[in-house]
Design an enzyme around this catalytic site. Structure first.
Site, PDB file in Angstrom:
ATOM      1  N   HIS A 718       0.835  -1.197   0.000  1.00 32.30           N
ATOM      2  CA  HIS A 718       0.000   0.000   0.000  1.00 32.30           C
ATOM      3  C   HIS A 718       0.876   1.257   0.000  1.00 32.30           C
ATOM      4  CE1 HIS A 718       1.027  -0.430   4.274  1.00 32.30           C
ATOM      5  NE2 HIS A 718       0.911   0.899   4.313  1.00 32.30           N
ATOM      6  N   HIS A 797       5.641   6.482  -1.335  1.00 38.60           N
ATOM      7  CA  HIS A 797       6.228   5.203  -1.718  1.00 38.60           C
ATOM      8  C   HIS A 797       5.272   4.069  -1.355  1.00 38.60           C
ATOM      9  CE1 HIS A 797       7.451   5.792   2.504  1.00 38.60           C
ATOM     10  NE2 HIS A 797       7.293   4.467   2.604  1.00 38.60           N
ATOM     11  N   THR A 799       5.312   0.258   0.070  1.00 34.71           N
ATOM     12  CA  THR A 799       6.160  -0.731   0.741  1.00 34.71           C
ATOM     13  C   THR A 799       5.917  -2.107   0.128  1.00 34.71           C
ATOM     14  OG1 THR A 799       6.060   0.565   2.771  1.00 34.71           O
ATOM     15  CG2 THR A 799       6.783  -1.733   2.964  1.00 34.71           C
TER      16      THR A 799
END
Length: 835
Positions: A718, A797, A799
């Site tokens: 996510h 970002h 993960t």
């Protein structure tokens, strides 16, 4: 920068000129902003909008409609000040030198023998006040006059120690042709003539601090303005002088006796103004032909009544006769008397002539005393000679420049002087005064004390930065004075010098952050012009002789995009980026890298730092017309009134990021001034915003995607759209905000193109297309007092793994959002929404 608006393009190509075609897909403000950031000096604006021209002019950028090739040529060849309210262009054009001509706007000069000392084959032309007589040269759609003259050279010569006028003139013209135009000095008279009528119309009580001779005509129409200067040289000051003898020094090759007389009378008028706040009748004894009366009447209407056996052509009433002691009762109250009686020596023996002069001096004084002893509202300026003499210790001594330093000087007396103590002054002391003291200012009022005046409007232009003033007292005055226009020298140094040398004095330096103000505008000369109905074609250059213009109590404060606005904020950046830098993206790249954001893909469209604040800091010397502190403050209290343009509301954290980038820029440039300025602006942002950080978060907002183009071993990869630190009873407020933002959140065009190790054992994929929505969400949470985001920069970002992996690069792929949710860290999901 000058913007010349044309309906049709022109075939001729001009140097340093760029064409801008109005973009109909953008509004007038956005077009104005784009024009203001173009890097050439001349902008030919095609298919123009009148509203865009108005916006530029209110920003201090000269923008003029041009209807003919002659108008275009006149404006493109020189710089000018534009009165956009009255459509008057004041050219600053010295091309008249090609006519073997120098110019003056002072009529008295044309009546001297100056022509004998000009360059061979040259002439002198009188052009009227601010070049008004040149209007007939320009048959234009706007009123046009050439305000350029050589009076500055003539006056500088008079006060210099040089005698050869031709050499002096030649050197000064060559200097003028090889150095940049002193645009502020040239336009300042236009500015003063616009400024003071507008202030006096609004404010009953006005104080003006530090006027100089260049303002001597400006204030003739304003007797109610209280002037403060450096004070007068009075009789009791002569106690410090040692006796000297007659010097007999020539000051000027051409006759400047009329200039001396004019200065004496103007000094007396302003002395009278400060006592009585009204216009006096002006009586003059002697001093024919007084051609300078014509000059004064060009500025202001006075009644002159004169006595002299010779003609005085410009006097209102002239008595072609001598004036005697018995005639004093003819002089009315509410007047000034100028006594300039002295017999010409001719072929007379000097001893005999000297005896007559001393008798006339005593007679002159007797007339002065008799005039002042009766009636009311009177001031007298009397001609004296160096001789053993008793004078009131408070009499004001004048020694304005005259053709030769001989034995004459003048004294101003008022009704209080004649009843004060008198002191005997020997002849040698008067010679010491004459030989060593030149009165350099027609304003001899007392110095200004740095204290607020609640009922007055204070104007102090270029007057308070001197280091004989306490720097803190200057700051306190500006902070506390409710209504004022005050300038201080801006800190243009790179070593953050607290004071700088200027001519023969030292000035304190200042930054906008030195002041704690609300409802005030801090801008440049250009920005100030725009507020008062003027604009200028040549913006201020960072010469070291630049000033902050601080306007307290203005009704323009809330008009953020109209005055002292962001026009031209990126101009210096563009000049550097598109000519000198490694890439035109250098600014974007540096801002991201200096905040540890290493994803530079699309950095020019998705930048994490406020470019406005960054440019306003690192290039403040070039764009301080933009009032950064006002911009920050109005945003912080949610009172930004915007008429148009592509408006983007910055999140407070974007401003902080900009300060951090600016500080790193300053360190690399060894610019200690920008370093301090950026630190203080960051402190100001933290002061006016109530920024809290979720550095120990308990909730996060996650985005789940339909698919991810990478291998992963986490349960659900996510994107964390931000972390929060909230109490359980605030969950409802967070959910409400997310629901309000639902459409925008799901419209995000998120893409990814590579993976990297975010830290040891944290393997992530980049995510582009997130930041602008993130900052909008930040603002929504901020306004609802919800702590969102960490003190370090948000780096979007996804993960993928909590182990070391090899980085992967792929073609950019757009990710489709599956759901957006709110979840407790190491807890359960409390809200989830799908499109």
């Amino acid at each position: 920068m000058k913007v010349l608006a044309l309906r049709h393009s022109v075939a001729q190509v001009y140097a340093d000129t760029q064409t801008y075609l109005h973009d109909d897909s953008k509004d007038e403000y956005e077009n104005a902003f784009l024009i203001s950031n173009l890097t050439t000096h001349n902008i030919l604006y095609l298919n123009y909008s009148l509203k865009t021209l108005k916006i530029l002019n209110k920003s201090g950028i000269a923008a003029v409609e041009v209807q003919s090739p002659d108008e275009l040529f006149a404006l493109i060849r020189c710089n000018f000040t534009y009165d956009y309210e009255n459509n008057i262009v004041y050219l600053h054009d010295y091309s008249y030198y090609t006519n073997n001509e120098i110019r003056t706007d002072q009529h008295w000069i044309t009546k001297t023998d100056i022509i004998d000392y000009l360059l061979p084959g040259w002439k002198l032309t009188y052009v009227g006040y601010n070049g008004k007589n040149t209007r007939g040269h320009y048959n234009f759609s706007f009123i046009c006059q050439n305000a350029a003259t050589d009076d500055d050279i003539i006056i500088e010569y008079i006060y210099s120690n040089e005698l050869d006028f031709q050499n002096f003139l030649l050197r000064k013209i060559k200097e003028r042709m090889t150095t940049s135009l002193p645009i502020a000095r040239l336009s300042n008279r236009v500015f003063r003539d616009k400024l003071f009528p507008s202030i006096v119309n609004i404010h009953k009580k006005v104080i003006n601090v530090g006027p100089r001779n260049e303002s001597m005509f400006t204030f003739l129409n304003f007797p109610t303005i209280k002037q403060f200067s450096n004070g007068a040289y009075i009789v009791k000051h002569t106690i410090k002088l040692k006796q000297e003898k007659w010097l007999g020094k020539r000051v000027s090759q051409f006759d400047i006796g009329q200039y001396k007389n004019m200065l004496n009378v103007v000094t007396t008028i302003y002395y009278y103004y400060n006592l009585y706040y009204s216009k006096p009748i002006i009586y003059m004894l002697g001093s024919a032909p007084s051609y300078w009366i014509y000059d004064i009447k060009q500025y202001s209407d006075f009644t002159f009544e004169t006595w002299d056996p010779l003609d005085t052509p410009y006097s209102t009433t002239h008595h072609k006769e001598l004036f005697f002691d018995k005639d004093v009762n003819k002089l009315k109250d509410n007047s000034v008397l100028y006594i300039d009686i002295r017999t010409d020596r001719g072929n007379m023996d000097w001893k005999e002539w000297r005896k007559i002069v001393e008798q006339q001096t005593v007679s002159n004084l007797n007339i002065a005393y008799k005039y002042l002893s009766t009636g009311k509202a009177k001031v007298c300026c009397v001609k004296l000679t160096a001789m053993d003499l008793e004078l009131p210790i408070t009499a004001k001594l004048l020694h304005h420049p005259t053709t030769e330093v001989r034995s004459e000087f003048y004294a101003i007396l008022d009704v209080w002087d004649i009843i004060t103590i008198k002191r005997f002054i020997p002849k040698g002391v008067f010679y010491a005064f004459i030989n060593n003291v030149t009165t350099e200012n027609v304003f001899i009022q007392p110095p200004f004390k740095l204290k607020t005046s609640p009922t007055d409007y204070i104007v102090a232009l270029y007057a308070l930065s001197n280091d004989f003033n306490s720097r803190q007292d200057v700051i306190n005055l500006i902070n506390k004075q409710k209504q004022s226009l005050i300038t201080v020298r801006i800190n243009n140094t790179f070593k953050d010098e607290p004071k700088v040398n200027f001519k023969n004095i030292y000035d304190w330096t200042f930054l906008p952050t030195d002041f704690e103000l609300k409802d005030s505008i801090i801008t440049s000369y250009d920005g100030c012009l725009g507020i008062f109905g003027l604009s200028i074609s040549l913006s201020s250059k960072p010469t070291g002789n630049n000033h902050l213009f601080i306007i307290n109590g203005t009704d323009k404060y809330d008009k953020l995009d109209q005055y002292a606005n962001h026009m031209g904020i990126s101009r210096r950046s563009h000049q550097i980026r598109f000519s000198e830098s490694a890439t035109s993206y250098s600014g974007y790249i540096f801002r991201d890298l200096s905040n540890n954001n290493f994803n530079l893909i699309g950095t020019n469209v998705e930048n994490s730092v406020s470019g406005h604040v960054y440019n306003a800091l690192i290039y403040y010397r070039y764009n301080y017309a933009f009032d950064l502190k006002r911009w920050i403050y109005l945003h912080s209290i949610g009172k930004v009134a915007v008429e148009g343009g592509r408006y983007y509301e910055h999140a407070p954290i974007e401003l902080i990021y900009a300060c951090r980038s600016a500080k790193e820029f300053a360190i690399l440039q060894d610019d200690l001034t920008v370093l301090r300025y950026a630190n203080e602006i960051e402190g100001y942002i933290n002061k006016v915003y109530s920024i809290t950080y979720a550095d120990d978060p308990n909730y996060f907002i996650g985005i789940k995607f339909n698919s991810i183009p990478y291998e992963y071993d986490v349960k659900i990869p996510h994107l964390t759209l931000g972390v929060l630190f909230i109490s359980d009873n605030m969950i409802h407020d967070v959910i409400t905000a997310l629901k309000k933002m639902k459409t925008e959140l799901f419209k995000m065009e998120i893409s990814t193109s590579y993976t990297y190790m975010l830290s040891d054992n944290t393997y992530v994929a980049n995510a582009s297309g997130v930041l602008s929505t993130y900052f909008k969400l930040y603002n929504m949470f901020y306004r609802n007092h919800i702590t969102f985001g960490q003190s370090r920069m948000f780096i979007p970002h996804i993960t993928l793994s909590f182990s070391n992996k090899r980085t992967v690069r792929i073609e950019s792929i757009k990710l489709r959002i599956n759901s957006i949710y709110l979840r407790k860290i190491k807890g359960e999901t409390v809200f989830d929404m799908s499109e």
